[in-house]
Write an enzyme that holds these catalytic residues in place. Sequence first.
Site, PDB file in Angstrom:
ATOM      1  N   LYS A  30       1.826   7.243 -11.994  1.00 38.54           N
ATOM      2  CA  LYS A  30       2.980   7.604 -11.147  1.00 38.54           C
ATOM      3  C   LYS A  30       3.972   8.485 -11.914  1.00 38.54           C
ATOM      4  CE  LYS A  30       4.215   3.299 -10.572  1.00 38.54           C
ATOM      5  NZ  LYS A  30       3.228   2.672 -11.498  1.00 38.54           N
ATOM      6  N   ARG A 105      10.047  -1.681  -5.137  1.00 35.89           N
ATOM      7  CA  ARG A 105       9.015  -2.543  -5.713  1.00 35.89           C
ATOM      8  C   ARG A 105       8.940  -3.894  -5.020  1.00 35.89           C
ATOM      9  NH1 ARG A 105       8.549  -0.259 -11.187  1.00 35.89           N
ATOM     10  NH2 ARG A 105       6.982  -1.415 -12.329  1.00 35.89           N
ATOM     11  N   ARG A 144      -0.836   4.534 -23.877  1.00 34.03           N
ATOM     12  CA  ARG A 144       0.310   5.421 -23.573  1.00 34.03           C
ATOM     13  C   ARG A 144       1.273   5.524 -24.757  1.00 34.03           C
ATOM     14  NH1 ARG A 144       3.306   4.234 -18.295  1.00 34.03           N
ATOM     15  NH2 ARG A 144       3.066   2.129 -19.112  1.00 34.03           N
ATOM     16  N   ARG A 177       5.931   1.863 -25.532  1.00 34.53           N
ATOM     17  CA  ARG A 177       6.902   1.002 -24.857  1.00 34.53           C
ATOM     18  C   ARG A 177       6.635  -0.455 -25.224  1.00 34.53           C
ATOM     19  NH1 ARG A 177       6.603   2.896 -18.646  1.00 34.53           N
ATOM     20  NH2 ARG A 177       6.519   0.644 -18.385  1.00 34.53           N
ATOM     21  N   ARG A 188       2.549  -8.054 -16.023  1.00 31.08           N
ATOM     22  CA  ARG A 188       3.001  -6.897 -15.228  1.00 31.08           C
ATOM     23  C   ARG A 188       2.087  -6.683 -14.019  1.00 31.08           C
ATOM     24  NH1 ARG A 188       3.429  -2.046 -19.263  1.00 31.08           N
ATOM     25  NH2 ARG A 188       3.949  -0.876 -17.388  1.00 31.08           N
TER      26      ARG A 188
HETATM   27  P1  AP5 Z   1       1.877   6.884 -16.363  1.00 30.12           P
HETATM   28  O1  AP5 Z   1       2.039   8.124 -15.565  1.00 30.12           O
HETATM   29  O2  AP5 Z   1       2.887   6.591 -17.423  1.00 30.12           O
HETATM   30  O3  AP5 Z   1       1.693   5.628 -15.376  1.00 30.12           O
HETATM   31  P2  AP5 Z   1       2.710   4.851 -14.431  1.00 30.12           P
HETATM   32  O4  AP5 Z   1       2.017   4.592 -13.140  1.00 30.12           O
HETATM   33  O5  AP5 Z   1       4.015   5.582 -14.389  1.00 30.12           O
HETATM   34  O6  AP5 Z   1       2.811   3.505 -15.229  1.00 30.12           O
HETATM   35  P3  AP5 Z   1       4.050   2.599 -15.673  1.00 30.12           P
HETATM   36  O7  AP5 Z   1       3.466   1.577 -16.577  1.00 30.12           O
HETATM   37  O8  AP5 Z   1       5.187   3.428 -16.180  1.00 30.12           O
HETATM   38  O9  AP5 Z   1       4.456   1.954 -14.352  1.00 30.12           O
HETATM   39  P4  AP5 Z   1       5.319   0.732 -14.206  1.00 30.12           P
HETATM   40  O10 AP5 Z   1       5.562   0.792 -12.755  1.00 30.12           O
HETATM   41  O11 AP5 Z   1       4.781  -0.541 -14.703  1.00 30.12           O
HETATM   42  O12 AP5 Z   1       6.565   1.001 -15.208  1.00 30.12           O
HETATM   43  P5  AP5 Z   1       8.109   1.206 -14.927  1.00 30.12           P
HETATM   44  O13 AP5 Z   1       8.657   1.987 -16.039  1.00 30.12           O
HETATM   45  O14 AP5 Z   1       8.327   1.658 -13.533  1.00 30.12           O
HETATM   46  O15 AP5 Z   1       0.412   6.920 -16.997  1.00 30.12           O
HETATM   47  C1  AP5 Z   1      -0.073   5.835 -17.774  1.00 30.12           C
HETATM   48  C2  AP5 Z   1      -0.972   6.391 -18.893  1.00 30.12           C
HETATM   49  O16 AP5 Z   1      -2.143   6.966 -18.304  1.00 30.12           O
HETATM   50  C3  AP5 Z   1      -0.330   7.495 -19.727  1.00 30.12           C
HETATM   51  O17 AP5 Z   1      -0.736   7.361 -21.063  1.00 30.12           O
HETATM   52  C4  AP5 Z   1      -0.859   8.808 -19.133  1.00 30.12           C
HETATM   53  O18 AP5 Z   1      -0.949   9.848 -20.086  1.00 30.12           O
HETATM   54  C5  AP5 Z   1      -2.249   8.368 -18.638  1.00 30.12           C
HETATM   55  N1  AP5 Z   1      -2.646   9.041 -17.398  1.00 30.12           N
HETATM   56  C6  AP5 Z   1      -1.866   9.305 -16.309  1.00 30.12           C
HETATM   57  N2  AP5 Z   1      -2.596   9.891 -15.344  1.00 30.12           N
HETATM   58  C7  AP5 Z   1      -3.861   9.979 -15.828  1.00 30.12           C
HETATM   59  C8  AP5 Z   1      -5.084  10.482 -15.290  1.00 30.12           C
HETATM   60  N3  AP5 Z   1      -5.147  10.991 -14.049  1.00 30.12           N
HETATM   61  N4  AP5 Z   1      -6.190  10.408 -16.053  1.00 30.12           N
HETATM   62  C9  AP5 Z   1      -6.150   9.876 -17.303  1.00 30.12           C
HETATM   63  N5  AP5 Z   1      -5.032   9.389 -17.884  1.00 30.12           N
HETATM   64  C10 AP5 Z   1      -3.890   9.436 -17.133  1.00 30.12           C
HETATM   65  O19 AP5 Z   1       8.643  -0.303 -14.990  1.00 30.12           O
HETATM   66  C11 AP5 Z   1       8.769  -1.001 -16.194  1.00 30.12           C
HETATM   67  C12 AP5 Z   1       9.534  -2.308 -15.939  1.00 30.12           C
HETATM   68  O20 AP5 Z   1      10.871  -2.003 -15.483  1.00 30.12           O
HETATM   69  C13 AP5 Z   1       8.959  -3.222 -14.863  1.00 30.12           C
HETATM   70  O21 AP5 Z   1       7.958  -4.063 -15.378  1.00 30.12           O
HETATM   71  C14 AP5 Z   1      10.212  -3.981 -14.425  1.00 30.12           C
HETATM   72  O22 AP5 Z   1      10.532  -4.990 -15.347  1.00 30.12           O
HETATM   73  C15 AP5 Z   1      11.306  -2.938 -14.492  1.00 30.12           C
HETATM   74  N6  AP5 Z   1      11.486  -2.214 -13.217  1.00 30.12           N
HETATM   75  C16 AP5 Z   1      11.319  -0.877 -13.016  1.00 30.12           C
HETATM   76  N7  AP5 Z   1      11.578  -0.558 -11.739  1.00 30.12           N
HETATM   77  C17 AP5 Z   1      11.930  -1.709 -11.118  1.00 30.12           C
HETATM   78  C18 AP5 Z   1      12.280  -2.010  -9.778  1.00 30.12           C
HETATM   79  N8  AP5 Z   1      12.315  -1.073  -8.818  1.00 30.12           N
HETATM   80  N9  AP5 Z   1      12.568  -3.299  -9.485  1.00 30.12           N
HETATM   81  C19 AP5 Z   1      12.532  -4.265 -10.439  1.00 30.12           C
HETATM   82  N10 AP5 Z   1      12.175  -4.043 -11.725  1.00 30.12           N
HETATM   83  C20 AP5 Z   1      11.887  -2.778 -12.064  1.00 30.12           C
END
Ligand code: AP5
Length: 233
Positions: A30, A105, A144, A177, A188
């Site tokens: 994403k 979410r 990552r 991270r 997660r």
């Molecule tokens: P990447 O693009 O970083 O993936 P992502 O889907 O963004 O994954 P995240 O882990 O960031 O999502 P998340 O929702 O858990 O984290 P967030 O920061 O929102 O890609 C992942 C890897 O794959 C990278 O290394 C990339 O290079 C590789 N890649 C990408 N595309 C590829 C492809 N097509 N082919 C091959 N490789 C590829 O949330 C973190 C924490 O914050 C949560 O756990 C929660 O505690 C809190 N939080 C955030 N938002 C909220 C909310 N709205 N409500 C409550 N808590 C929240």
Amino acid sequence: MNTSGAPPDGKSVEHLDRAVIFLGPPGAGKGTQAKELAKHYGVPHLSTGDMLRENIAKGTPLGIKAEPVMKRGELVPDSLVLKMVAQRIEEPDCTHGFVFDGFPRTVAQAQYLTILLRQHGYKPALVVHFVIDPKLLLRRITGRRMCKVGGEIYNIYERPPKCDLRCDHDGGELEQRPDDREEIVGPRLQAYERQTEPLVAYYRRLGRLHEVNAAKSVDEVKRQVLDIVRGAR
Ligand code: AP5
């Protein structure tokens, strides 16, 4: 030949004028795609994860509350996240739309967002669901690395930087991270299944859901996303 739709000076000739939501499990890609789409349309990429991490880095009251929750791989309470998002979309750079990554979410967040968008005069959000086999996620998450300076996303297995642990764009140091450690990935994914996956049915019922095959290459997923966004106009 430039086939991206964006002119060489980087300024977009296309307009988004709406909210786009990227929905999918941790590691689905994403953030990678949200950066691309936001750059393409010249709109902000609103990652609630990044906003929370910034608050943690600055030691704000919100960051102090969020840090232990995120370290456990759980979701930060809706009340904290909703206030943060409501303030952010009031900023002038959001006038022509924005790309949400990691928000909403929970169903409560989604319901609140619908009201918020209506209040600000936006069309209903377009939702892009990143569909991927969960077996692929562990390698993506644990591999990552993110640039400490510009937030560029790499993967030591799939998308490594040219120079070991330095960002290709600004030379910034790459870091992992804290919640990308293997032992936090399980909680997660469970939080996703329990609290976020119900949004797939929620948005499908509203007729707003579009799916991409997130197991494909970054370029291929980017193409799928652009087709959806352009087709929905
Ligand atoms: P990447 O693009 O970083 O993936 P992502 O889907 O963004 O994954 P995240 O882990 O960031 O999502 P998340 O929702 O858990 O984290 P967030 O920061 O929102 O890609 C992942 C890897 O794959 C990278 O290394 C990339 O290079 C590789 N890649 C990408 N595309 C590829 C492809 N097509 N082919 C091959 N490789 C590829 O949330 C973190 C924490 O914050 C949560 O756990 C929660 O505690 C809190 N939080 C955030 N938002 C909220 C909310 N709205 N409500 C409550 N808590 C929240």
